[in-house]
Motif scaffolding. Structure first.
Motif, PDB file in Angstrom:
ATOM      1  N   PHE A 167     -19.941 -66.324 -47.871  1.00 14.78           N
ATOM      2  CA  PHE A 167     -20.191 -64.848 -47.032  1.00 14.78           C
ATOM      3  C   PHE A 167     -20.140 -64.996 -45.589  1.00 14.78           C
ATOM      4  O   PHE A 167     -20.873 -65.944 -45.296  1.00 14.78           O
ATOM      5  N   TRP A 168     -19.762 -63.906 -44.845  1.00 17.83           N
ATOM      6  CA  TRP A 168     -20.207 -63.937 -43.371  1.00 17.83           C
ATOM      7  C   TRP A 168     -21.171 -62.847 -42.976  1.00 17.83           C
ATOM      8  O   TRP A 168     -20.683 -61.716 -43.584  1.00 17.83           O
ATOM      9  N   SER A 169     -22.162 -63.141 -42.347  1.00 15.41           N
ATOM     10  CA  SER A 169     -23.066 -62.112 -41.984  1.00 15.41           C
ATOM     11  C   SER A 169     -23.711 -62.299 -40.354  1.00 15.41           C
ATOM     12  O   SER A 169     -24.265 -63.390 -40.210  1.00 15.41           O
ATOM     13  N   GLY A 170     -23.469 -61.515 -39.551  1.00 13.16           N
ATOM     14  CA  GLY A 170     -23.546 -61.817 -38.209  1.00 13.16           C
ATOM     15  C   GLY A 170     -22.773 -63.041 -37.603  1.00 13.16           C
ATOM     16  O   GLY A 170     -21.676 -63.108 -37.646  1.00 13.16           O
ATOM     17  N   ASP A 171     -23.725 -64.159 -37.309  1.00 15.64           N
ATOM     18  CA  ASP A 171     -23.255 -65.467 -36.909  1.00 15.64           C
ATOM     19  C   ASP A 171     -23.547 -66.349 -37.880  1.00 15.64           C
ATOM     20  O   ASP A 171     -23.493 -67.618 -37.565  1.00 15.64           O
ATOM     21  N   ASN A 172     -23.654 -66.125 -39.008  1.00 14.58           N
ATOM     22  CA  ASN A 172     -24.168 -66.892 -40.216  1.00 14.58           C
ATOM     23  C   ASN A 172     -23.023 -67.030 -41.352  1.00 14.58           C
ATOM     24  O   ASN A 172     -22.607 -65.930 -41.536  1.00 14.58           O
ATOM     25  N   LEU A 173     -23.070 -68.312 -41.816  1.00 12.55           N
ATOM     26  CA  LEU A 173     -22.271 -68.628 -43.078  1.00 12.55           C
ATOM     27  C   LEU A 173     -23.448 -68.531 -44.093  1.00 12.55           C
ATOM     28  O   LEU A 173     -24.367 -69.163 -44.218  1.00 12.55           O
ATOM     29  N   LEU A 174     -23.282 -67.687 -45.216  1.00 15.85           N
ATOM     30  CA  LEU A 174     -24.022 -67.568 -46.346  1.00 15.85           C
ATOM     31  C   LEU A 174     -23.358 -68.461 -47.486  1.00 15.85           C
ATOM     32  O   LEU A 174     -22.144 -67.793 -47.993  1.00 15.85           O
TER      33      LEU A 174
END
Length: 64
Positions: A43-50
């Protein structure tokens, strides 16, 4: 949510418990599914990959 119901490109709500300032709190964030993998999904959240596992997806991810 079951991983089989995820749609690449769709945004989901993630609810989880986390520690913030030394206290356990419930946090919410919007995450966008960018890839489904055999072990879970990315997943993509803000500037992070989860990278969430199947278990984490079942416990934390809901459709809006």
């Amino acid at each position: 949510m079951d991983k089989e119901k995820l749609v690449v490109g769709k945004t989901y709500l993630r609810r989880r418990k986390t520690v913030y300032a030394g206290k356990e709190v419930e946090a919410e964030s919007w995450i966008k599914c960018i890839q489904i993998t055999p072990a879970g999904a990315v997943f993509w959240s803000g500037d992070n990959l989860l990278k969430l596992t199947d278990e984490e997806i079942k416990k934390e991810v809901t459709a809006p």
